[in-house]
Write a protein that holds these residues in place. Sequence first.
Motif, PDB file in Angstrom:
ATOM      1  N   MET A   1       0.881  -1.165   0.000  1.00 10.97           N
ATOM      2  CA  MET A   1       0.000   0.000   0.000  1.00 10.97           C
ATOM      3  C   MET A   1       0.915   1.210   0.000  1.00 10.97           C
ATOM      4  O   MET A   1       1.737   1.373   0.908  1.00 10.97           O
ATOM      5  CB  MET A   1      -0.923   0.016   1.216  1.00 10.97           C
ATOM      6  CG  MET A   1      -1.902   1.198   1.196  1.00 10.97           C
ATOM      7  SD  MET A   1      -2.998   1.254   2.637  1.00 10.97           S
ATOM      8  CE  MET A   1      -4.098  -0.111   2.295  1.00 10.97           C
ATOM      9  N   LYS A   2       0.774   2.041  -1.055  1.00 15.12           N
ATOM     10  CA  LYS A   2       1.694   3.161  -1.257  1.00 15.12           C
ATOM     11  C   LYS A   2       0.929   4.480  -1.362  1.00 15.12           C
ATOM     12  O   LYS A   2      -0.269   4.491  -1.653  1.00 15.12           O
ATOM     13  CB  LYS A   2       2.476   2.959  -2.556  1.00 15.12           C
ATOM     14  CG  LYS A   2       3.195   1.635  -2.667  1.00 15.12           C
ATOM     15  CD  LYS A   2       3.962   1.547  -3.966  1.00 15.12           C
ATOM     16  CE  LYS A   2       3.283   0.586  -4.905  1.00 15.12           C
ATOM     17  NZ  LYS A   2       4.079   0.288  -6.088  1.00 15.12           N
ATOM     18  N   SER A   3       1.656   5.559  -1.169  1.00 16.33           N
ATOM     19  CA  SER A   3       1.081   6.880  -1.398  1.00 16.33           C
ATOM     20  C   SER A   3       0.739   7.022  -2.879  1.00 16.33           C
ATOM     21  O   SER A   3       1.232   6.268  -3.724  1.00 16.33           O
ATOM     22  CB  SER A   3       2.069   7.966  -0.969  1.00 16.33           C
ATOM     23  OG  SER A   3       3.274   7.849  -1.716  1.00 16.33           O
ATOM     24  N   LEU A   4      -0.082   8.006  -3.199  1.00 12.73           N
ATOM     25  CA  LEU A   4      -0.527   8.198  -4.573  1.00 12.73           C
ATOM     26  C   LEU A   4       0.648   8.424  -5.518  1.00 12.73           C
ATOM     27  O   LEU A   4       0.640   7.956  -6.654  1.00 12.73           O
ATOM     28  CB  LEU A   4      -1.522   9.366  -4.641  1.00 12.73           C
ATOM     29  CG  LEU A   4      -2.418   9.446  -5.862  1.00 12.73           C
ATOM     30  CD1 LEU A   4      -3.168   8.150  -6.115  1.00 12.73           C
ATOM     31  CD2 LEU A   4      -3.392  10.604  -5.726  1.00 12.73           C
ATOM     32  N   ASP A   5       1.700   9.113  -5.036  1.00 10.20           N
ATOM     33  CA  ASP A   5       2.891   9.329  -5.870  1.00 10.20           C
ATOM     34  C   ASP A   5       3.849   8.131  -5.826  1.00 10.20           C
ATOM     35  O   ASP A   5       4.891   8.136  -6.479  1.00 10.20           O
ATOM     36  CB  ASP A   5       3.611  10.620  -5.489  1.00 10.20           C
ATOM     37  CG  ASP A   5       4.201  10.603  -4.082  1.00 10.20           C
ATOM     38  OD1 ASP A   5       4.175   9.537  -3.402  1.00 10.20           O
ATOM     39  OD2 ASP A   5       4.689  11.653  -3.638  1.00 10.20           O
ATOM     40  N   GLU A   6       3.504   7.114  -5.025  1.00 12.56           N
ATOM     41  CA  GLU A   6       4.243   5.862  -4.875  1.00 12.56           C
ATOM     42  C   GLU A   6       5.629   6.034  -4.260  1.00 12.56           C
ATOM     43  O   GLU A   6       6.471   5.140  -4.331  1.00 12.56           O
ATOM     44  CB  GLU A   6       4.320   5.099  -6.209  1.00 12.56           C
ATOM     45  CG  GLU A   6       2.937   4.749  -6.744  1.00 12.56           C
ATOM     46  CD  GLU A   6       2.949   3.771  -7.897  1.00 12.56           C
ATOM     47  OE1 GLU A   6       3.845   2.906  -7.950  1.00 12.56           O
ATOM     48  OE2 GLU A   6       2.038   3.860  -8.734  1.00 12.56           O
ATOM     49  N   LYS A   7       5.861   7.159  -3.586  1.00 16.08           N
ATOM     50  CA  LYS A   7       7.157   7.392  -2.943  1.00 16.08           C
ATOM     51  C   LYS A   7       7.197   6.884  -1.504  1.00 16.08           C
ATOM     52  O   LYS A   7       8.268   6.666  -0.960  1.00 16.08           O
ATOM     53  CB  LYS A   7       7.504   8.882  -2.979  1.00 16.08           C
ATOM     54  CG  LYS A   7       7.798   9.374  -4.387  1.00 16.08           C
ATOM     55  CD  LYS A   7       8.204  10.832  -4.390  1.00 16.08           C
ATOM     56  CE  LYS A   7       8.528  11.277  -5.808  1.00 16.08           C
ATOM     57  NZ  LYS A   7       8.871  12.692  -5.856  1.00 16.08           N
ATOM     58  N   THR A   8       6.032   6.727  -0.908  1.00 13.02           N
ATOM     59  CA  THR A   8       5.950   6.257   0.479  1.00 13.02           C
ATOM     60  C   THR A   8       5.218   4.929   0.517  1.00 13.02           C
ATOM     61  O   THR A   8       4.152   4.788  -0.071  1.00 13.02           O
ATOM     62  CB  THR A   8       5.187   7.281   1.350  1.00 13.02           C
ATOM     63  OG1 THR A   8       5.864   8.537   1.289  1.00 13.02           O
ATOM     64  CG2 THR A   8       5.082   6.814   2.795  1.00 13.02           C
ATOM     65  N   ILE A   9       5.800   3.964   1.226  1.00 14.09           N
ATOM     66  CA  ILE A   9       5.148   2.681   1.446  1.00 14.09           C
ATOM     67  C   ILE A   9       4.458   2.756   2.805  1.00 14.09           C
ATOM     68  O   ILE A   9       5.102   2.965   3.825  1.00 14.09           O
ATOM     69  CB  ILE A   9       6.160   1.508   1.442  1.00 14.09           C
ATOM     70  CG1 ILE A   9       7.012   1.508   0.170  1.00 14.09           C
ATOM     71  CG2 ILE A   9       5.427   0.184   1.641  1.00 14.09           C
ATOM     72  CD1 ILE A   9       6.287   1.276  -1.114  1.00 14.09           C
ATOM     73  N   HIS A  10       3.143   2.602   2.794  1.00 16.95           N
ATOM     74  CA  HIS A  10       2.373   2.642   4.038  1.00 16.95           C
ATOM     75  C   HIS A  10       2.356   1.287   4.731  1.00 16.95           C
ATOM     76  O   HIS A  10       2.379   1.219   5.957  1.00 16.95           O
ATOM     77  CB  HIS A  10       0.938   3.094   3.767  1.00 16.95           C
ATOM     78  CG  HIS A  10       0.828   4.515   3.323  1.00 16.95           C
ATOM     79  ND1 HIS A  10       1.027   5.576   4.165  1.00 16.95           N
ATOM     80  CD2 HIS A  10       0.571   5.043   2.104  1.00 16.95           C
ATOM     81  CE1 HIS A  10       0.881   6.710   3.499  1.00 16.95           C
ATOM     82  NE2 HIS A  10       0.606   6.404   2.238  1.00 16.95           N
ATOM     83  N   ALA A  11       2.278   0.211   3.940  1.00 20.03           N
ATOM     84  CA  ALA A  11       2.232  -1.128   4.527  1.00 20.03           C
ATOM     85  C   ALA A  11       2.728  -2.140   3.501  1.00 20.03           C
ATOM     86  O   ALA A  11       2.608  -1.929   2.293  1.00 20.03           O
ATOM     87  CB  ALA A  11       0.817  -1.483   4.959  1.00 20.03           C
ATOM     88  N   VAL A  12       3.274  -3.233   4.016  1.00 21.75           N
ATOM     89  CA  VAL A  12       3.700  -4.350   3.172  1.00 21.75           C
ATOM     90  C   VAL A  12       3.094  -5.619   3.754  1.00 21.75           C
ATOM     91  O   VAL A  12       3.107  -5.822   4.973  1.00 21.75           O
ATOM     92  CB  VAL A  12       5.243  -4.455   3.068  1.00 21.75           C
ATOM     93  CG1 VAL A  12       5.903  -4.531   4.440  1.00 21.75           C
ATOM     94  CG2 VAL A  12       5.649  -5.642   2.196  1.00 21.75           C
ATOM     95  N   LEU A  13       2.536  -6.443   2.863  1.00 17.69           N
ATOM     96  CA  LEU A  13       1.914  -7.697   3.258  1.00 17.69           C
ATOM     97  C   LEU A  13       2.462  -8.814   2.387  1.00 17.69           C
ATOM     98  O   LEU A  13       2.474  -8.693   1.156  1.00 17.69           O
ATOM     99  CB  LEU A  13       0.389  -7.599   3.064  1.00 17.69           C
ATOM    100  CG  LEU A  13      -0.441  -8.874   3.219  1.00 17.69           C
ATOM    101  CD1 LEU A  13      -0.362  -9.421   4.646  1.00 17.69           C
ATOM    102  CD2 LEU A  13      -1.894  -8.598   2.835  1.00 17.69           C
ATOM    103  N   TRP A  14       2.955  -9.860   3.033  1.00 22.94           N
ATOM    104  CA  TRP A  14       3.353 -11.076   2.317  1.00 22.94           C
ATOM    105  C   TRP A  14       2.309 -12.144   2.652  1.00 22.94           C
ATOM    106  O   TRP A  14       2.067 -12.435   3.828  1.00 22.94           O
ATOM    107  CB  TRP A  14       4.736 -11.559   2.741  1.00 22.94           C
ATOM    108  CG  TRP A  14       5.867 -10.835   2.076  1.00 22.94           C
ATOM    109  CD1 TRP A  14       5.806  -9.677   1.355  1.00 22.94           C
ATOM    110  CD2 TRP A  14       7.246 -11.225   2.085  1.00 22.94           C
ATOM    111  NE1 TRP A  14       7.055  -9.325   0.908  1.00 22.94           N
ATOM    112  CE2 TRP A  14       7.960 -10.265   1.339  1.00 22.94           C
ATOM    113  CE3 TRP A  14       7.933 -12.283   2.633  1.00 22.94           C
ATOM    114  CZ2 TRP A  14       9.325 -10.327   1.138  1.00 22.94           C
ATOM    115  CZ3 TRP A  14       9.301 -12.357   2.439  1.00 22.94           C
ATOM    116  CH2 TRP A  14       9.989 -11.383   1.689  1.00 22.94           C
ATOM    117  N   VAL A  15       1.712 -12.707   1.609  1.00 18.52           N
ATOM    118  CA  VAL A  15       0.700 -13.745   1.764  1.00 18.52           C
ATOM    119  C   VAL A  15       1.242 -15.030   1.147  1.00 18.52           C
ATOM    120  O   VAL A  15       1.581 -15.051  -0.037  1.00 18.52           O
ATOM    121  CB  VAL A  15      -0.618 -13.358   1.053  1.00 18.52           C
ATOM    122  CG1 VAL A  15      -1.674 -14.441   1.269  1.00 18.52           C
ATOM    123  CG2 VAL A  15      -1.119 -12.003   1.513  1.00 18.52           C
TER     124      VAL A  15
END
Length: 161
Positions: free
Chosen positions: A97-111
Amino acid sequence: MEKEVSTTVKVRFSDCDPIGHLNNVKYLDYMFNAREDHVETFYGFTYEEYTKKTGCTWIAIQNEIAYLKEVKYNTQVVISSKTIEIGDRISKVEILMKSLDEKTIHAVLWVTVIYFNIKTRRSDIHPEEIMQTFGNFYVDLEQKDFQSRVKFLRSQNAKNS
């Protein structure tokens, strides 16, 4: 062909806690819903159709999530997914899950999912066509374990802030 596919979604107020941040459990909802959309749009099938046709499906056997930066209500975020491991029976997907400009990662999920035959009630071997489909979206990450990946993404966030 783009190996990491993405969609943009708006974070809803009703999914947030009293201080206006996306509730931790809702990250999973947003990320899983986006992944389902990605499979339909980019992989060319829905889980429901696939299960009816083959008698097989994928069952999540492990989720690993890290919350890197809060998401506030009414924010648009980009949710991307890619296959990061493909095996005979098990595959692993990374959802960001990233910011709209894709410069910030809000969360990472490995499934981690296992290919499962509903009729036999046992894991099964991925058919060749699925191996090829997943292979089209496979990305070989430099970080091979979740904690290393989280550390790397945090460092990327720090560089971009």
